[in-house]
Design a protein around this motif. Sequence first.
Motif, PDB file in Angstrom:
ATOM      1  N   GLU A 154       0.830  -1.207   0.000  1.00 45.04           N
ATOM      2  CA  GLU A 154       0.000   0.000   0.000  1.00 45.04           C
ATOM      3  C   GLU A 154       0.865   1.257   0.000  1.00 45.04           C
ATOM      4  O   GLU A 154       0.518   2.270  -0.607  1.00 45.04           O
ATOM      5  N   MET A 155       2.010   1.180   0.678  1.00 45.08           N
ATOM      6  CA  MET A 155       2.948   2.300   0.656  1.00 45.08           C
ATOM      7  C   MET A 155       3.550   2.414  -0.742  1.00 45.08           C
ATOM      8  O   MET A 155       3.648   3.503  -1.304  1.00 45.08           O
ATOM      9  N   GLY A 156       3.930   1.283  -1.308  1.00 39.36           N
ATOM     10  CA  GLY A 156       4.513   1.287  -2.653  1.00 39.36           C
ATOM     11  C   GLY A 156       3.557   1.868  -3.678  1.00 39.36           C
ATOM     12  O   GLY A 156       3.970   2.519  -4.640  1.00 39.36           O
TER      13      GLY A 156
ATOM     14  N   ILE B  48       1.533   4.310  -3.443  1.00 40.62           N
ATOM     15  CA  ILE B  48       1.265   5.755  -3.377  1.00 40.62           C
ATOM     16  C   ILE B  48       1.668   6.450  -4.671  1.00 40.62           C
ATOM     17  O   ILE B  48       0.984   7.348  -5.146  1.00 40.62           O
ATOM     18  N   THR B  49       2.776   6.024  -5.264  1.00 39.98           N
ATOM     19  CA  THR B  49       3.257   6.714  -6.465  1.00 39.98           C
ATOM     20  C   THR B  49       2.770   6.059  -7.756  1.00 39.98           C
ATOM     21  O   THR B  49       3.219   6.422  -8.843  1.00 39.98           O
TER      22      THR B  49
ATOM     23  N   GLU C 186      -2.934   6.690 -10.370  1.00 34.52           N
ATOM     24  CA  GLU C 186      -4.034   6.556  -9.418  1.00 34.52           C
ATOM     25  C   GLU C 186      -5.144   5.609  -9.838  1.00 34.52           C
ATOM     26  O   GLU C 186      -5.718   4.907  -9.032  1.00 34.52           O
TER      27      GLU C 186
ATOM     28  N   ASN D  58       2.961  10.936 -10.221  1.00 36.16           N
ATOM     29  CA  ASN D  58       3.173  10.852  -8.779  1.00 36.16           C
ATOM     30  C   ASN D  58       4.590  10.523  -8.334  1.00 36.16           C
ATOM     31  O   ASN D  58       4.891  10.622  -7.156  1.00 36.16           O
ATOM     32  N   GLY D  59       5.451  10.080  -9.242  1.00 34.06           N
ATOM     33  CA  GLY D  59       6.825   9.781  -8.867  1.00 34.06           C
ATOM     34  C   GLY D  59       7.092   8.294  -8.777  1.00 34.06           C
ATOM     35  O   GLY D  59       6.479   7.490  -9.485  1.00 34.06           O
ATOM     36  N   SER D  60       8.039   7.917  -7.897  1.00 29.48           N
ATOM     37  CA  SER D  60       8.401   6.499  -7.801  1.00 29.48           C
ATOM     38  C   SER D  60       8.654   6.115  -6.360  1.00 29.48           C
ATOM     39  O   SER D  60       8.947   6.950  -5.513  1.00 29.48           O
ATOM     40  N   SER D  61       8.517   4.820  -6.073  1.00 23.56           N
ATOM     41  CA  SER D  61       8.722   4.331  -4.713  1.00 23.56           C
ATOM     42  C   SER D  61       9.632   3.111  -4.736  1.00 23.56           C
ATOM     43  O   SER D  61       9.766   2.442  -5.762  1.00 23.56           O
ATOM     44  N   ASP D  62      10.246   2.837  -3.613  1.00 26.50           N
ATOM     45  CA  ASP D  62      11.077   1.635  -3.473  1.00 26.50           C
ATOM     46  C   ASP D  62      11.012   1.215  -2.003  1.00 26.50           C
ATOM     47  O   ASP D  62      11.617   1.852  -1.149  1.00 26.50           O
ATOM     48  N   ILE D  63      10.254   0.151  -1.728  1.00 27.30           N
ATOM     49  CA  ILE D  63      10.025  -0.290  -0.349  1.00 27.30           C
ATOM     50  C   ILE D  63      10.637  -1.675  -0.193  1.00 27.30           C
ATOM     51  O   ILE D  63      10.259  -2.610  -0.904  1.00 27.30           O
TER      52      ILE D  63
END
Lengths: 372, 372
Positions: free
Chosen positions: A272-274, A276-277, A280, A303-308
Amino acid sequence: MKFTINREEFLKGIMNAGRVTQNKVDPILSNLKLDLFEDKLTITASNGTLTIVTSIPAISNEKENIRNITEGSTLVSGRILTEIIRRLEGNEVYFEVLDDSLAKIESDNSSFKIGAMRSEEYRDLDLSIDGIKVELKASELTDAVNQVAFCASEKSSRPILAAVNLECNSQVLTFTATDGARLGRKELAVTNTEMFSVNVPSKSLSEVIKTITNEDTVNLYISDKKVVFEFKDTILVTTLIFGDYPNVKNIIPRNFYYFLEVNANEFLKAIEMGAITSNERENVVKVIMEEGKVSITSKSQQNGSSDIRLDLFRYTGERLEMSFNCDFVSTAIRSLKCQDVLISFVGEMKPFTVTNNNDGSVIQLITPVRTY
Amino acid sequence: MKFTINREEFLKGIMNAGRVTQNKVDPILSNLKLDLFEDKLTITASNGTLTIVTSIPAISNEKENIRNITEGSTLVSGRILTEIIRRLEGNEVYFEVLDDSLAKIESDNSSFKIGAMRSEEYRDLDLSIDGIKVELKASELTDAVNQVAFCASEKSSRPILAAVNLECNSQVLTFTATDGARLGRKELAVTNTEMFSVNVPSKSLSEVIKTITNEDTVNLYISDKKVVFEFKDTILVTTLIFGDYPNVKNIIPRNFYYFLEVNANEFLKAIEMGAITSNERENVVKVIMEEGKVSITSKSQQNGSSDIRLDLFRYTGERLEMSFNCDFVSTAIRSLKCQDVLISFVGEMKPFTVTNNNDGSVIQLITPVRTY
């Protein structure tokens, strides 16, 4: 028709029934049918697909629920009746049909007159209890519906996908639902040896389990045209969706080559955190798995990028990347209600399963999403 | 620009500010402006009408909130930033602007890159603190807004009615709002001797009181073009609605001839119960008052009729019938937050007041509804 009734019992009955009234397709179904005969008040409500019939006995457990009885039947607006009974404050309510078009309701200082209709105006419903009887624990039925029904789809162009398929074979009752992109399957052991396969509207099942929260057992009666759910003083009757349910037996893979075991909570938080970006509308995340390292990522122009990175996991297999709809996987995991979850993969772009290592009776199958 | 910040403090700041961002009129206002200078991080958000500027000092109460500081400014999406900071789990968050179009956010195992813009792209806002200073208790301001603001109207063809009028005269600050059918007025004693009259958007006031729930005092700075609310490390600045506020002084009657004193709770229950059978859109009930007997009734073709007798009341005057919008009266009564309510009438079809016998500072005036 007239009677004086315990307000709480009356409210419980009309609220239970009132949930399935509707006004859109057929205005007559916005009414509750009240029948007072043989020392009990029967309340009937229907949305055209699902019908509920619940009774309040005049006397139960040596407690007098209804007194001052003159038998009869009537139809009154479910919404208005519920609103009135909910707001009244006395212990008892007096109800009387004044003529075929008016009913009086009184309690303490309050008096209402509301529209009524002759009960013959109500829709003709087949409420006979017949068919193959299957006895289930209420908790088992609830779990099965909660673990499967969300995979059904109201929106598909194929009406059959709005159903949960109930199939009985070799003393196993299997619940299956799919929207084409995911599938849920749950098996329950039963004593029945009969074979049957019926398509029950997913929405009806979801309503049924809301009414059995305090029950021990529920009897199902399966026939060609309907399924009856019976418990205590209540029956629910749902029509079926006709047609052949898709053959999903061969969709669930037999052999897997990559295995990711995760802590359900940590994994849910991470995806769910991942997400975010992610874009949508699509809500797609990618899991990148290799020995000793699992991370979740998403990327979108907007929205950008994520890395979890995951902390708690066990991964077996070659390096694998898999993109999927975050909502589908999180709903599947939550439905399992377990601490550790096993996700098993066949390979790139092949459907994968989400399961509970300690309970083989339920399988969630999810089709991955192609990303570029 | 880069810094490492206590996650909770950061979250509190961006959530406080983030409430007033908006995306519809001007997309740039969907961003939060972050300014890190002189040992504090300032967060700015605006919806075009109301702007909030809140600061987190690097060190407060000997606690280090922000460290590892390189000064600078940036704009980032309020929604995305809030979502990330809310979901992260570490105690600290690392934030760095990588270039004018990208910011990095890291905490524990998680890393994000999100879009950023140069802070110069943000809208030019007049945030100077000037004008007549009025010091109010936060609780007084909150009460005044809660007792008056709901009478303002966003929907009227007269934009001025979306405002709460704040008028200062002879050391009394009067809050007035009306939508044409009802009016709320609250007076607060102040030490100011200056005279002023400004029209503050009701929505801005409602946002302001959400941010002062934990404050003792709030300083208002009233000028021709804006009102500034200042407390602790935060200011809120609202633009005004220009134009003359309607002259409502002569609308509030001086002499009354009928008086109904009721228990607020019982009366609320009775009118809401009476309204069940009213025409749904209009929600009108009629109170029939005579010496020793008060009852509430409503009637509609569709829903039937009601007759609710009051138990607790004191009525003085000739027989009187009065029809009114049930929601208007119940909102007015609830806003008074008192046990006993006095309703005073001039006569048929004349506006009546709802007041608290023990607090003359607030008056609710309601126009009756004509029924046939």
